[in-house]
Design an enzyme around this catalytic site. Sequence first.
Site, PDB file in Angstrom:
ATOM      1  N   ARG A  70      38.484  18.952 -15.591  1.00 49.87           N
ATOM      2  CA  ARG A  70      39.198  19.917 -16.421  1.00 49.87           C
ATOM      3  C   ARG A  70      38.212  20.640 -17.332  1.00 49.87           C
ATOM      4  NH1 ARG A  70      41.529  17.690 -19.964  1.00 49.87           N
ATOM      5  NH2 ARG A  70      41.289  15.485 -19.493  1.00 49.87           N
ATOM      6  N   TYR A 198      40.062  22.370  -9.077  1.00 53.12           N
ATOM      7  CA  TYR A 198      40.163  20.974  -9.540  1.00 53.12           C
ATOM      8  C   TYR A 198      41.608  20.643  -9.971  1.00 53.12           C
ATOM      9  CZ  TYR A 198      40.044  16.840 -12.323  1.00 53.12           C
ATOM     10  OH  TYR A 198      40.342  15.593 -12.813  1.00 53.12           O
ATOM     11  N   LYS A 207      49.156  18.847 -15.407  1.00 52.24           N
ATOM     12  CA  LYS A 207      48.848  18.999 -16.833  1.00 52.24           C
ATOM     13  C   LYS A 207      49.452  20.278 -17.416  1.00 52.24           C
ATOM     14  CE  LYS A 207      46.281  15.326 -16.707  1.00 52.24           C
ATOM     15  NZ  LYS A 207      46.768  14.090 -17.313  1.00 52.24           N
ATOM     16  N   HIS A 227      51.635  12.085 -22.369  1.00 51.56           N
ATOM     17  CA  HIS A 227      50.553  11.688 -21.465  1.00 51.56           C
ATOM     18  C   HIS A 227      50.548  10.154 -21.400  1.00 51.56           C
ATOM     19  CE1 HIS A 227      45.936  11.916 -20.530  1.00 51.56           C
ATOM     20  NE2 HIS A 227      46.652  11.919 -19.434  1.00 51.56           N
ATOM     21  N   SER A 249      42.370  10.397 -20.841  1.00 52.36           N
ATOM     22  CA  SER A 249      42.019  10.448 -19.424  1.00 52.36           C
ATOM     23  C   SER A 249      40.903   9.455 -19.099  1.00 52.36           C
ATOM     24  CB  SER A 249      41.539  11.852 -19.078  1.00 52.36           C
ATOM     25  OG  SER A 249      42.469  12.794 -19.554  1.00 52.36           O
ATOM     26  N   CYS A 251      40.836   6.204 -18.927  1.00 53.13           N
ATOM     27  CA  CYS A 251      40.742   4.995 -19.754  1.00 53.13           C
ATOM     28  C   CYS A 251      41.581   3.860 -19.166  1.00 53.13           C
ATOM     29  CB  CYS A 251      41.207   5.271 -21.178  1.00 53.13           C
ATOM     30  SG  CYS A 251      40.018   6.203 -22.147  1.00 53.13           S
ATOM     31  N   ASP A 278      50.631   8.520 -15.335  1.00 51.83           N
ATOM     32  CA  ASP A 278      49.976   9.572 -16.118  1.00 51.83           C
ATOM     33  C   ASP A 278      50.901  10.329 -17.074  1.00 51.83           C
ATOM     34  OD1 ASP A 278      47.567  10.972 -16.696  1.00 51.83           O
ATOM     35  OD2 ASP A 278      48.268  12.683 -15.533  1.00 51.83           O
ATOM     36  N   ARG A 368      38.350  11.622  -7.146  1.00 45.74           N
ATOM     37  CA  ARG A 368      39.775  11.280  -7.218  1.00 45.74           C
ATOM     38  C   ARG A 368      40.360  10.928  -5.864  1.00 45.74           C
ATOM     39  NH1 ARG A 368      42.365  11.880 -12.486  1.00 45.74           N
ATOM     40  NH2 ARG A 368      40.679  12.609 -13.799  1.00 45.74           N
TER      41      ARG A 368
END
Length: 582
Positions: A70, A198, A207, A227, A249, A251, A278, A368
């Site tokens: 991002r 992406y 998002k 989130h 993000s 974590c 998420d 990913r």
Amino acid sequence: MASSLDALNQWVMEVARLTCPEQIQWCDGSDTENDALIAQMQADGTLLPLNPETHPRSWLHRSHPDDVARVEHLTFVCTPERDDAGPNNNWMSPADGHAQMDALFDGCMAGRTMYVVPYCMGPIDSPLSRCGVEITDSPYVVANMRIMTRMGAAALARIEREGSFVKGLHSIGELDPNRRYIMHFPEDLAIKSYGSGYGGNALLGKKCHALRIASHQARSEGWMAEHMLILGLENPQGQIHYIAAAFPSACGKTNLAMLIPPEGYRRDGWKIWTIGDDICWMRPGADGRLYAINPEAGFFGVAPGTSEKSNPNALASIQHDTIFTNVGVTADNQPWWEGIDNGQVPVTDWRGEPFDAAKRPAAHPNSRFTVSARQCPSWSPMAEDPHGVPISAIVFGGRRASLVPLVFEARDWTHGVLVGAAMGSETTAAATGTVGVMRRDPMAMKPFCGYNFADYFGHWLSFDQPGANLPKVFHVNWFRKGDDGKFLWPGFGDNLRVLEWMIKRVEGKAGAQDTPIGALPLQGELNLDGLDLSAEAREKLFGLDQAGWQAEFASIGQYLQEYGTRMPEALTALQVSICKAL
Ligand code: OXD
Ligand code: MN
């Protein structure tokens, strides 16, 4: 009266006039359509087939090397007043934002196909769900949207019924970082994203819609777009408590959402059910509790570090029908990443070059996998329930090497909001920029809140009303380090011990010690049996560093002040009173 499909058709025509595609394809989400797209991407090298024996129907996509995360500095919220976007967002006026984006989109799809992708965020029949349409020139985006959302004919039918949808316009453009912007127009429920393929910049349902635009919608409609992962914790008596947890993000949200309990707990009958990893949309129900859905239908998970040990459920999910982005590959064409720990070795790195550890990791740190949630062994049947699941506890957590103990509980909802607002975490590879720098990331929403954080905190506070039966709020830190720089807490499956303590607190069955920062577990109340924790670990994980917290609260005070008089008085007053108590 014009129907919403007329409005959609009109918008599609407007976009086509601007972007000049060679053809327009309306996506119905069918297998036939998907097979054709995959075949086309395989033919032009966008997707490389992986080993069909070990990973049937799975592909590798290598992105442009400058397009791997991002781009927060290029992400804007365009509201008429700058203050409505707040210091937490980059701002542009809607007129300037549209002008800048339309100049980029002008003629950008010449020679390309323009895909029209109707999608629904959340179970197709849930009143909590919301729809959108993404227009994109990227078949990779279409294939990912099909996994991540309820995409196609059913969504289109709901849009026709409902009459409103979020408009997302996306083009990969030239993939030039200097011609890349992600802009949001909350008043128009619109998104324009240019120059990146992406996930977080290009899969607009995620998002851009489900957090930035939805947070704005949620504020005006009385719900919350967060989130957060959502999990169900089943105890040996078969009761399930649902927990929503916000972490920045990369974590470990996916790991926590799919956690496998440690051996003894498993034997006793504990189980984790995954609802989402998420994003969480929540709304008060008739009984005053918050009910949550996961608006997504798949996982866009960080690959590195995913292993049989760290997340067996994720690993089992991605053995077939998975799109991998920017991972390495082995000699027999299996996906590979750092930390997979499966005894194999990579031969080719994420850029398609021979692997050389001295040059770069085999997998990009933000590589990913995209996979349908239905493939996850711990996927909960309740994830499809249109009513959502009742939330018993909300957990906030950051990546903090020092100061912050393993777990503490907020005194009440207002304190919980302050705990969330004060969250800090070290930055990760999920966004471009320096990794490992501590920054304030309230509710893990710093990159995702579509309006002024001060108003967002006010919105959180507004849920505390007569008749509300709100979740308890906790803060955790799995990432505390010792003097030797090593993690003090084993994490992964053992995090269940902390969740168990929380649920005991919810049920009024565990003691805690009140401190100015919140309630810490009383010794013996959080099960540490079988763990080999040093004296240093026990002290740092469960103790209160008074001087350190005084400094932390001074810094929290400065942070809240950045929002000026818009910051709710209840939070500033509480911050001052905790400072005094410390
Ligand atoms: C994500 C992120 O991809 O938070 O989920 O960046
Ligand atoms: Mn995320």
